[in-house]
Design a protein around this motif. Structure first.
Motif, mmCIF file in Angstrom:
data_model
loop_
_atom_site.group_PDB
_atom_site.id
_atom_site.type_symbol
_atom_site.label_atom_id
_atom_site.label_comp_id
_atom_site.label_asym_id
_atom_site.label_seq_id
_atom_site.Cartn_x
_atom_site.Cartn_y
_atom_site.Cartn_z
ATOM 1 N N UNK A 101 -2.319 -6.925 21.196
ATOM 2 C CA UNK A 101 -1.650 -7.301 22.218
ATOM 3 C C UNK A 101 -0.827 -8.479 21.962
ATOM 4 N N UNK A 102 0.340 -8.669 22.653
ATOM 5 C CA UNK A 102 1.220 -9.781 22.151
ATOM 6 C C UNK A 102 0.777 -11.117 23.074
ATOM 7 N N UNK A 103 1.669 -11.987 22.946
ATOM 8 C CA UNK A 103 1.371 -13.265 23.961
ATOM 9 C C UNK A 103 1.528 -12.980 25.248
ATOM 10 N N UNK A 106 4.095 -14.759 31.031
ATOM 11 C CA UNK A 106 3.370 -15.576 32.327
ATOM 12 C C UNK A 106 4.390 -15.551 33.424
ATOM 13 N N UNK B 35 -12.297 -8.930 21.128
ATOM 14 C CA UNK B 35 -10.919 -9.387 20.973
ATOM 15 C C UNK B 35 -11.128 -11.032 20.900
ATOM 16 N N UNK B 37 -8.523 -14.444 21.858
ATOM 17 C CA UNK B 37 -7.278 -14.810 22.476
ATOM 18 C C UNK B 37 -7.262 -16.457 22.239
ATOM 19 N N UNK B 39 -4.969 -20.242 21.372
ATOM 20 C CA UNK B 39 -4.539 -21.303 22.545
ATOM 21 C C UNK B 39 -3.013 -20.664 22.762
ATOM 22 N N UNK B 40 -2.527 -19.991 22.093
ATOM 23 C CA UNK B 40 -1.158 -19.467 22.221
ATOM 24 C C UNK B 40 -1.258 -18.277 23.017
ATOM 25 N N UNK B 41 -2.487 -17.667 23.332
ATOM 26 C CA UNK B 41 -2.465 -16.701 24.394
ATOM 27 C C UNK B 41 -2.410 -15.142 23.699
ATOM 28 N N UNK B 42 -2.183 -14.971 22.239
ATOM 29 C CA UNK B 42 -2.134 -13.902 21.501
ATOM 30 C C UNK B 42 -3.624 -13.437 21.709
ATOM 31 N N UNK B 43 -3.574 -12.138 21.848
ATOM 32 C CA UNK B 43 -4.853 -11.407 21.734
ATOM 33 C C UNK B 43 -5.085 -10.506 20.842
#
Lengths: 111, 117
Positions: A101-103, A106, B35, B37, B39-43
């Motif tokens: 998955x990407x970021x 939001x 998975x 995740x 701090x930059x929200x990349x999973x």
């Protein structure tokens, strides 16, 4: 890398407006899924579109897929404050590739 | 009933410690995942197991060791924790063979927030 890349990174709209977010990917896919992540929670599956489909609807969600451009879009109509979340796309590659998955995008929906 | 449950939800620990995160799914799926995740929200996927067998092992330090005692459980043990290990770790499951994203829905747990101080 093989993740879908969502655009924009962040989107802020008023309640009632439509929200559109995009996903681009690199190689051939069998399908593409969209997921939502509420703050502090896990990802939840929203909708899947197959490579031979161009558009799919589910409630207030509309997903399009353009395999020639290797892109997909997710449209949320008549947005609500409860739609505030991050949205991720997950391409299902034909090469038998693991899911990355990407970021995400939001989305902030202001009441 | 929660489909994919993981514990603990929050974990604060010191550098150098060893910790484990447990995961269980009651969906009858053959494949489970971990998975991370950041701090930059990349999973990013770390591991996948299919019927207790390791299928995917991404470029993850060998301080991370998954263990699947049966196909409903996939635990993650982390040795010698480092500051950079701070992240949210998600367990997930799906009904496929674990090698490819076949399009089957992936069901995620609620995440385990690991903070290394």
């Amino acid at each position: 890398s093989q993740q879908g890349e969502e655009d924009p990174q962040a989107l802020s709209i008023q309640e009632g407006e439509n929200a559109t977010m995009n996903c681009s990917y690199k190689t051939s896919i069998n399908n593409l899924q969209w997921y939502r992540q509420n703050s502090g929670r896990g990802l939840v599956h929203l909708i899947l579109i197959r490579s031979n489909e161009r558009e799919k609807h589910s409630g207030r969600l509309r997903v399009t897929l353009d395999t020639s451009k290797k892109s997909s879009s997710l449209l949320i109509t008549a947005s609500r404050a409860a739609d505030t979340a991050s949205y991720f796309c997950a391409p299902g590659y034909t090469g038998g590739f693991k899911t990355i998955f990407g970021a995400g995008t939001r989305l902030f929906v202001k009441a | 009933d929660t489909a994919v449950s993981q514990t603990p939800k929050y974990l604060v620990t010191q550098m150098g410690n060893d910790k484990s995160i447990k995961c269980e799914q009651n969906l009858g799926h053959d494949t489970m995942y971990w998975y991370k995740q950041d701090s930059k929200k990349f999973l990013k996927i770390m591991f996948s197991y299919n019927n207790k067998e390791l299928i995917i092992n991404e470029t993850v330090p060998n301080r991370f060791s998954p263990k699947s005692p049966d196909k409903a459980h996939l635990n993650l043990h982390i040795n010698s924790l480092e500051l950079g290990d701070s992240a949210v770790y998600f367990c997930a499951s799906s009904q496929d063979d674990g090698t490819a994203f076949s399009g089957n829905t992936i069901y995620f747990g609620e995440g385990s927030w690991l903070t290394v101080v």
